[in-house]
Each structure stands twice: as structure tokens, then as C-alpha cells.
Design a protein around this motif. Structure first.
Motif, PDB file in Angstrom:
ATOM      1  N   GLN A 212       0.840  -1.190   0.000  1.00  0.00           N
ATOM      2  CA  GLN A 212       0.000   0.000   0.000  1.00  0.00           C
ATOM      3  C   GLN A 212       0.876   1.241   0.000  1.00  0.00           C
ATOM      4  N   HIS A 213       0.479   2.234  -0.780  1.00  0.00           N
ATOM      5  CA  HIS A 213       1.272   3.453  -0.912  1.00  0.00           C
ATOM      6  C   HIS A 213       0.272   4.595  -0.993  1.00  0.00           C
ATOM      7  N   ASP A 214       0.145   5.339   0.092  1.00  0.00           N
ATOM      8  CA  ASP A 214      -0.944   6.307   0.186  1.00  0.00           C
ATOM      9  C   ASP A 214      -0.618   7.315   1.279  1.00  0.00           C
ATOM     10  N   LYS A 215      -1.562   8.285   1.466  1.00  0.00           N
ATOM     11  CA  LYS A 215      -1.429   9.183   2.615  1.00  0.00           C
ATOM     12  C   LYS A 215      -1.470   8.351   3.874  1.00  0.00           C
ATOM     13  N   LYS A 216      -0.734   8.788   4.887  1.00  0.00           N
ATOM     14  CA  LYS A 216      -0.647   7.940   6.080  1.00  0.00           C
ATOM     15  C   LYS A 216      -2.008   7.698   6.716  1.00  0.00           C
ATOM     16  N   GLU A 217      -2.888   8.724   6.695  1.00  0.00           N
ATOM     17  CA  GLU A 217      -4.200   8.561   7.319  1.00  0.00           C
ATOM     18  C   GLU A 217      -4.958   7.423   6.643  1.00  0.00           C
ATOM     19  N   ASN A 218      -4.855   7.366   5.308  1.00  0.00           N
ATOM     20  CA  ASN A 218      -5.548   6.311   4.580  1.00  0.00           C
ATOM     21  C   ASN A 218      -4.960   4.944   4.876  1.00  0.00           C
ATOM     22  N   VAL A 219      -3.637   4.884   4.919  1.00  0.00           N
ATOM     23  CA  VAL A 219      -2.996   3.589   5.151  1.00  0.00           C
ATOM     24  C   VAL A 219      -3.410   3.033   6.514  1.00  0.00           C
ATOM     25  N   PHE A 220      -3.428   3.895   7.497  1.00  0.00           N
ATOM     26  CA  PHE A 220      -3.725   3.386   8.830  1.00  0.00           C
ATOM     27  C   PHE A 220      -5.224   3.185   9.065  1.00  0.00           C
ATOM     28  N   ALA A 221      -6.070   4.027   8.439  1.00  0.00           N
ATOM     29  CA  ALA A 221      -7.511   3.888   8.653  1.00  0.00           C
ATOM     30  C   ALA A 221      -8.140   2.882   7.698  1.00  0.00           C
ATOM     31  N   HIS A 222      -7.594   2.781   6.477  1.00  0.00           N
ATOM     32  CA  HIS A 222      -8.175   1.865   5.493  1.00  0.00           C
ATOM     33  C   HIS A 222      -7.105   0.972   4.894  1.00  0.00           C
ATOM     34  N   PRO A 223      -6.579   0.064   5.679  1.00  0.00           N
ATOM     35  CA  PRO A 223      -5.556  -0.830   5.113  1.00  0.00           C
ATOM     36  C   PRO A 223      -6.128  -1.594   3.920  1.00  0.00           C
ATOM     37  N   GLY A 280     -11.440  -5.879  10.685  1.00  0.00           N
ATOM     38  CA  GLY A 280     -10.316  -5.625  11.584  1.00  0.00           C
ATOM     39  C   GLY A 280     -10.587  -4.508  12.561  1.00  0.00           C
ATOM     40  N   ILE A 281      -9.913  -4.566  13.689  1.00  0.00           N
ATOM     41  CA  ILE A 281      -9.986  -3.467  14.667  1.00  0.00           C
ATOM     42  C   ILE A 281      -8.680  -3.435  15.459  1.00  0.00           C
ATOM     43  N   ARG A 282      -8.196  -2.222  15.743  1.00  0.00           N
ATOM     44  CA  ARG A 282      -6.961  -2.082  16.528  1.00  0.00           C
ATOM     45  C   ARG A 282      -7.208  -2.447  17.982  1.00  0.00           C
ATOM     46  N   ASP A 342      -8.768 -14.410  33.872  1.00  0.00           N
ATOM     47  CA  ASP A 342      -9.871 -15.367  33.922  1.00  0.00           C
ATOM     48  C   ASP A 342     -11.201 -14.768  34.356  1.00  0.00           C
ATOM     49  N   SER A 343     -11.379 -13.472  34.155  1.00  0.00           N
ATOM     50  CA  SER A 343     -12.681 -12.926  34.530  1.00  0.00           C
ATOM     51  C   SER A 343     -13.536 -12.720  33.289  1.00  0.00           C
ATOM     52  N   ASP A 344     -14.857 -12.772  33.467  1.00  0.00           N
ATOM     53  CA  ASP A 344     -15.783 -12.583  32.350  1.00  0.00           C
ATOM     54  C   ASP A 344     -16.045 -11.100  32.154  1.00  0.00           C
ATOM     55  N   CYS A 345     -16.228 -10.715  30.900  1.00  0.00           N
ATOM     56  CA  CYS A 345     -16.498  -9.304  30.614  1.00  0.00           C
ATOM     57  C   CYS A 345     -17.170  -9.189  29.263  1.00  0.00           C
ATOM     58  N   TYR A 346     -17.449  -7.971  28.853  1.00  0.00           N
ATOM     59  CA  TYR A 346     -18.044  -7.741  27.537  1.00  0.00           C
ATOM     60  C   TYR A 346     -17.155  -6.790  26.756  1.00  0.00           C
ATOM     61  N   LEU A 347     -16.907  -7.122  25.482  1.00  0.00           N
ATOM     62  CA  LEU A 347     -16.076  -6.257  24.649  1.00  0.00           C
ATOM     63  C   LEU A 347     -16.965  -5.509  23.672  1.00  0.00           C
ATOM     64  N   TYR A 348     -16.739  -4.195  23.598  1.00  0.00           N
ATOM     65  CA  TYR A 348     -17.527  -3.385  22.676  1.00  0.00           C
ATOM     66  C   TYR A 348     -16.664  -2.995  21.486  1.00  0.00           C
ATOM     67  N   LEU A 349     -17.130  -3.349  20.288  1.00  0.00           N
ATOM     68  CA  LEU A 349     -16.409  -3.003  19.067  1.00  0.00           C
ATOM     69  C   LEU A 349     -17.182  -1.884  18.384  1.00  0.00           C
ATOM     70  N   HIS A 350     -16.670  -0.665  18.490  1.00  0.00           N
ATOM     71  CA  HIS A 350     -17.379   0.499  17.979  1.00  0.00           C
ATOM     72  C   HIS A 350     -17.565   0.385  16.464  1.00  0.00           C
ATOM     73  N   PRO A 351     -18.806   0.597  15.966  1.00  0.00           N
ATOM     74  CA  PRO A 351     -19.062   0.405  14.522  1.00  0.00           C
ATOM     75  C   PRO A 351     -18.166   1.278  13.646  1.00  0.00           C
ATOM     76  N   GLU A 352     -17.796   2.459  14.130  1.00  0.00           N
ATOM     77  CA  GLU A 352     -16.991   3.344  13.281  1.00  0.00           C
ATOM     78  C   GLU A 352     -15.495   3.012  13.338  1.00  0.00           C
ATOM     79  N   LEU A 353     -15.123   2.154  14.276  1.00  0.00           N
ATOM     80  CA  LEU A 353     -13.695   1.813  14.398  1.00  0.00           C
ATOM     81  C   LEU A 353     -13.388   0.457  13.775  1.00  0.00           C
ATOM     82  N   LEU A 354     -14.426  -0.267  13.375  1.00  0.00           N
ATOM     83  CA  LEU A 354     -14.213  -1.533  12.663  1.00  0.00           C
ATOM     84  C   LEU A 354     -13.927  -1.219  11.198  1.00  0.00           C
ATOM     85  N   VAL A 355     -13.008  -1.980  10.608  1.00  0.00           N
ATOM     86  CA  VAL A 355     -12.610  -1.718   9.226  1.00  0.00           C
ATOM     87  C   VAL A 355     -12.845  -2.960   8.378  1.00  0.00           C
TER      88      VAL A 355
END
Lengths: 359, 227
Positions: A212-223, A280-282, A342-355
Motif C-alpha cells: 500500500q502506498h498512500d497518505k498515512k491517514e488512509n494507510v492506517f484507517a483503510h488498510p 479488523g480493529i486495533r 480469567d474474569s468474564d467481561c463484555y467487549l464493545y467493538l465500535h461500529p466506526e472503528l471496525l474496518v
């Protein structure tokens, strides 16, 4: 303006890259042995590609088709080597003067004085390289490379041997230098943060090719694909299928978690129903929640490593599906109370941060 | 007195010319081979070192074949009116061939130690190959090149077997100190042999002392590391 095309076949390695760079900093990012340094070498003329084309500000340095191959000496390329490669038997003044040989004496003197000032190494001109700290050595190396007024500046992993505090200061200095220099600066790194902080453009290398060869914002936000995602630190990747598209809202089913997620994507129009994609998500973008809800997954902490300001977790996603799936998260300590292992929890994957990636 | 002076003068003349010749030939070959990576690398390297591993008499025999009146080079030189065998030039040829490998090997090692990137840096700054060599490679390899020259000097001063075969034992012409010592002992003249030995010891000692002094001066001129 810099144009590079280089193909080179070596035993066990193939380089095939195509790059352009305007004035400003282009960060060449990739793991060791992916051809980053070879690219710089083909610009400088230290390595001859089997096929290719190199042009700097309209001047052709290399053109395999027309049999043009300017010698290193005539390319006007400033090169800062990985371990600086200063002349150990010459003092700082003579190191910087080395590339100014044929100029009038007065001009040489004025030029060196100006460079000593720009690079903050005033007063060190009588010292030898072994009497300098790593940071000073780097400044001398850059001053030496800039002395003959090169058209382009190439830096090969310039910050790899420095401690974090010094590294940050020199990174800032490089950003300042960009304003003074004006030409293209290419710099090679395997450090994501460094590439992001310094580059305005980023080229991601993977085994001899640019993926990939692009503006850095694009590379990191839209691999562009999963390899870029991995390389740019998007460590959570999972296969999914497009189940619905409604404007920017995309519904993606994840078979291995037996669930579906909502994703907000500006590129929703590029996808079609039932398309198999990668989601994907960071790790830094994952939140921990108290209860179920949209885009929330039940999980269990299986590993925990505490850092200074954040904690790295590895979670096991609890689902009905038989496949075991893991997620990694980096949670800032300033927010939630730390979870024990080993504890139970809930993970939230924000819709705008998923790629969404096509492959 | 001429008994001692003649071998001394022959030796000094031979060693001086040989050391200079070996210095340039050895450095040129070492520089070339240090960065050469073609398929004949081992072969050429072996050829250059060969005189060191062969018995000197074998080298002397080989030189006779090449430089003798029926040898390829000997014939040409004879046509030009020069006869190499049993001439003073033969002492130089024999000593140069014998001293070359050690000069070559030691200098090559020193050149290989010079980091290629430092030479590359000089090139990116506009320096041509000649300037790179004189201003970067050679100064950086200085210690090794000095050591190589000292070893070559010592080797040519001690050269005996090949010289005797190619140059013979002509007093005042080809009789070097080592050859004079051998023939003195053959003739039972132990006193003469001893004096010649002392002369060799003195030359060796003075040269070593001069080099030590020179190195010391060089070290003093370098600035001290500040912490």
C-alpha cells in the motif's frame, strides 16, 4: 518530485517496487528483509536494479530501457546510513566538508558553519565521531549528507539505535528539517509509530513489494488488505460475510463467533451482499462494557500484561461456535478498573472503528 | 671490512626496493580482492598466497623456469639484452615474490575490516574510487597496512632459498646477508657469520623501534576520548 521503479532478482528474494514522492517525508514501512534499504540503495546508485527507472526533479538517474545509469557520485542524493557511517578518522568539520571539495574555501566555511547551526552541533566541529553521543552522530550524519545540497535525502532507519527520549527529540528535529530542506525525504523504518508521526505519505513493504502506498491517514484507517493491517498494528482480524448494506451501515456476520456486527464504512458502496471479507480493529480501540448490547461480545480474559499507562489483554470470545477465537486489546489505565485474569467481561467493538477489507 | 659492507649494501638495496614494490603490488591486489566476489575468488587468492606455502626452493625453481634464458620472460629479456639469472635484479624478484603473500594477506584483512557503508557514504558525497581509497579506505586500514609492510620488510630481509637459486652467490652483487651467513658457516668462518648475524639483529631492532615510535606518535596525536 521523485519517481522510483525497481526490479531486482536475487537468490531467495525478489524486489519489485514502484514509488512516487513529492516534497515532504515519505515513510517506508515494513519488516526487516522486505526490500526497504534496497530501494534507497537503488535511488542512490549503490545497487543496480535489473530493471527500473529513477527520476529526481525531472533528472533521470537510472533508466534500464535507455541504458542510463548515473554513477553514485553524480546523483546528488544525500544518504544517512543506518549506523551513520561517519568517517572515524576525520573530525566533525572534515566529515561535513567531505562532500564540498571543489567549492571555494570561503563558501565551504560558510556552508559548514550554517549546517553546524541548523543541526545544533555548534562547537563540536573539532571532535571525532567516537567522541560524540549517538544523537550528535546522527546530526553530523545529516549535516554531512545535506552539505552538497542534494536533491533528495534518504535516511535508513535513522532512529533505531537511540533511546526513547532522544528519539522523540530527533524526530521533532527531522520534522523541522523538512521545512528547511524542501526536497523529498525518504525514510525507512520498521516502527509504526515513527512512520505515522513523521511521514506524510507511507509506503508499506512486504517481502519485496509495496502493498500500500498512500497518505498515512488512509494507510492506517483503510488498510488495503490483511497484510497491511497486520503491518500497521491492526492485530485483530476476523473473517466475515456481508449480510446487509444500508447507506454507510454494513452488517457483517462472523461465522466463527456465531454473531453479527454493525460497521459504519464510508466505502460501503464498494462491497456486495454475501461477499467474504476481513474485519479488523486495533487493540487500542476495543472498549470493555458491563452488559450486552449492539456490537458487544461476551469474553474472558486469558492473558494480561500490565504496562505503564495501559494493559494488554488477550481475550477468548465466548460463543456457541466450536472454533476458539481470540482478541487482543490495549486498555488505558485511566478509564476502567483493571480486570483480573480469567474474569468474564463484555467487549464493545465500535461500529466506526471496525474496518472492512476485501482480502 | 668489505666482507661485511658488501652483503649489507646488497641487502639494504634489495630490501628497500622490494619493500616499496611489495607495498604497491600487495595493496593493489589486496584492495581488488577485498571487494571482489567473482567465481575465481578462491583460485586467485590461492595463487597470491602460493609462494608462502611452498618451500622457497620450489619457488626458486619456478622462478628459474620463468626467468631462465629458456623461460618465457627470460627469453624476452635476453632479446632485449638483459639476463636476469645471477643478476642483482634477481634478488629483488625473488624477495618480492616471497614477501608479496604476507603483504597481500595482511593488507587484505585490513581492507575487509573497513565498513563498506563508510566507503559508500564517501561515494554518495561525490568521491570517485581513487579519492575513496586514499581518503577513506587507506586511512581506516592504516594500522593493518603498516603491520603488513613491516612483515613484508622482515620477510624480504630474511629471504634465502629462492634468492640463492635465482640470483646465486656473487659477492658485492647478489650476496645478501643471509646468503653470506650461510656461506661463511660453510667455510667454517664462525666469526664472520656472527658479525653478520649481529648486523641483521641491529637492523631488525632499529626498524621495530622506529615503528613503535611512529605508532606512539600517532596515538599521541589522536585526541583523548571525553566522557
Amino acid at each position: 518530485m521523485l519517481k522510483i521503479e525497481a526490479k531486482k532478482t536475487l537468490p531467495g528474494f525478489n524486489l519489485d517496487v514502484r514509488l512516487t514522492a513529492d516534497s515532504g517525508i515519505l515513510a517506508i514501512l515494513g519488516p526487516s528483509g522486505s526490500g526497504k534499504t534496497m530501494t534507497l540503495q537503488s535511488v542512490a546508485g549503490l545497487m543496480k536494479p535489473d530493471e527500473g527507472y529513477v527520476e529526481v526533479n525531472g533528472r533521470v538517474l537510472f533508466d534500464s530501457e535507455n541504458k542510463i545509469n548515473l554513477p553514485v557520485q553524480k546523483r546528488k542524493v544525500g544518504f544517512v546510513f543506518q549506523h551513520y557511517a561517519l568517517f572515524p578518522h576525520l573530525n566533525v568539520w572534515d566529515n561535513i566538508a567531505y562532500g564540498l571539495k571543489d567549492r571555494p574555501k570561503e563558501e565551504i566555511k560558510a556552508k559548514i558553519k550554517q549546517l553546524l547551526k541548523t543541526m545544533n552541533i555548534d562547537g563540536l566541529e573539532g571532535r571525532y565521531p567516537r567522541q560524540l553521543s549517538a544523537g550528535q552522530q546522527q546530526r553530523v550524519a545529516i549535516a554531512r549528507a545535506l552539505a552538497p545540497d542534494p536533491d533528495v535525502l534518504l535516511l535508513d532507519e535513522p532512529f533505531s539505535a537511540l533511546d526513547p527520549l532522544l528519539k522523540e527529540r530527533l524526530e521533532l528535529e527531522l520534522l523541522d528539517l523538512q521545512k528547511v530542506f524542501g526536497g523529498s525525504i525518504l525514510f525507512v523504518t520498521h516502527d509504526l509509530n515513527e512512520g505515522y508521526k513523521l511521514g506524510s505519505m507511507v509506503a508499506v513493504y512486504h517481502s519485496g513489494a509495496i502493498i500500500q502506498h498512500d497518505k498515512k491517514e488512509n494507510v492506517f484507517a483503510h488498510p488495503a488488505n490483511r497484510n497491511v493491517a497486520k503491518m500497521t498494528g491492526m492485530r485483530n482480524l476476523i473473517e466475515g460475510v456481508i449480510a446487509g448494506i444500508n447507506g454507510e451501515n454494513v452488517t457483517v456476520t462472523i461465522p466463527s463467533w456465531a454473531t453479527s456486527l454493525r460497521v459504519v464504512s464510508q466505502r460501503a458502496g464498494d462491497y456486495y451482499l454475501n461477499q467474504e471479507i476481513i474485519l479488523g480493529i486495533r487493540p487500542e480501540y476495543i472498549h470493555i462494557k458491563e452488559k450486552q448490547g449492539e456490537n458487544v461480545l461476551p469474553a474472558q480474559t486469558i492473558h494480561k500484561m500490565e504496562g505503564i499507562a495501559s494493559i494488554n489483554y488477550r481475550f477468548h470470545i465466548n460463543s456457541d461456535a466450536s472454533e476458539k477465537r481470540y482478541m487482543e486489546a490495549v486498555i488505558s489505565k485511566s478509564g476502567v478498573n483493571p480486570l483480573p485474569k480469567d474474569s468474564d467481561c463484555y467487549l464493545y467493538l465500535h461500529p466506526e472503528l471496525l474496518v472492512i477489507m476485501a482480502e | 671490512m668489505t666482507d661485511y659492507l658488501e652483503p649489507l649494501l646488497v641487502s639494504l638495496k634489495t630490501v628497500a626496493v622490494t619493500t616499496v614494490l611489495t607495498f604497491f603490488l600487495g595493496i593493489a591486489a589486496a584492495r581488488w580482492m577485498a571487494r571482489y566476489s567473482g567465481k575465481f575468488k578462491s583460485l586467485i587468492d590461492g595463487l597470491f598466497i602460493l609462494p608462502m606455502v611452498l618451500p622457497p626452493t620450489v619457488v626458486g625453481y619456478g622462478l628459474l623456469l620463468v626467468f631462465g634464458v629458456n623461460g618465457p620472460i627470460g627469453k624476452v629479456l635476453l632479446a632485449l639484452g638483459e639476463k636476469i639469472v645471477f643478476s642483482w635484479e634477481a634478488t629483488v624478484i625473488a624477495a618480492t615474490v616471497m614477501a608479496f603473500p604476507i603483504m597481500y594477506m595482511t593488507a587484505k584483512g585490513a581492507f575487509e575490516q573497513v565498513e563498506p557503508n563508510i566507503e559508500a557514504a564517501a561515494r554518495t558525497l561525490g568521491a570517485g574510487e581513487w579519492r575513496v581509497f586514499w581518503t577513506v579506505t587507506l586511512p581506516m586500514a592504516k594500522a593493518g597496512v603498516i603491520a603488513a609492510t613491516v612483515l613484508a620488510f622482515a620477510r624480504s630481509l630474511g629471504e634465502f632459498g629462492a634468492t640463492l637459486m635465482l640470483a646465486g652467490n656473487i659477492a658485492g652483487k647478489t650476496q645478501t646477508i643471509p646468503i653470506a651467513i650461510y656461506f661463511a658457516i660453510q667455510a667454517g668462518d664462525m666469526d664472520k657469520a656472527m658479525v653478520l648475524c649481529i648486523i641483521v639483529l641491529a637492523i631488525s631492532f632499529v626498524s621495530l623501534a622506529a615503528i613503535a615510535y611512529w605508532k606512539g606518535m600517532a596515538a599521541k596525536m589522536k585526541p583523548v576520548k571525553v566522557s
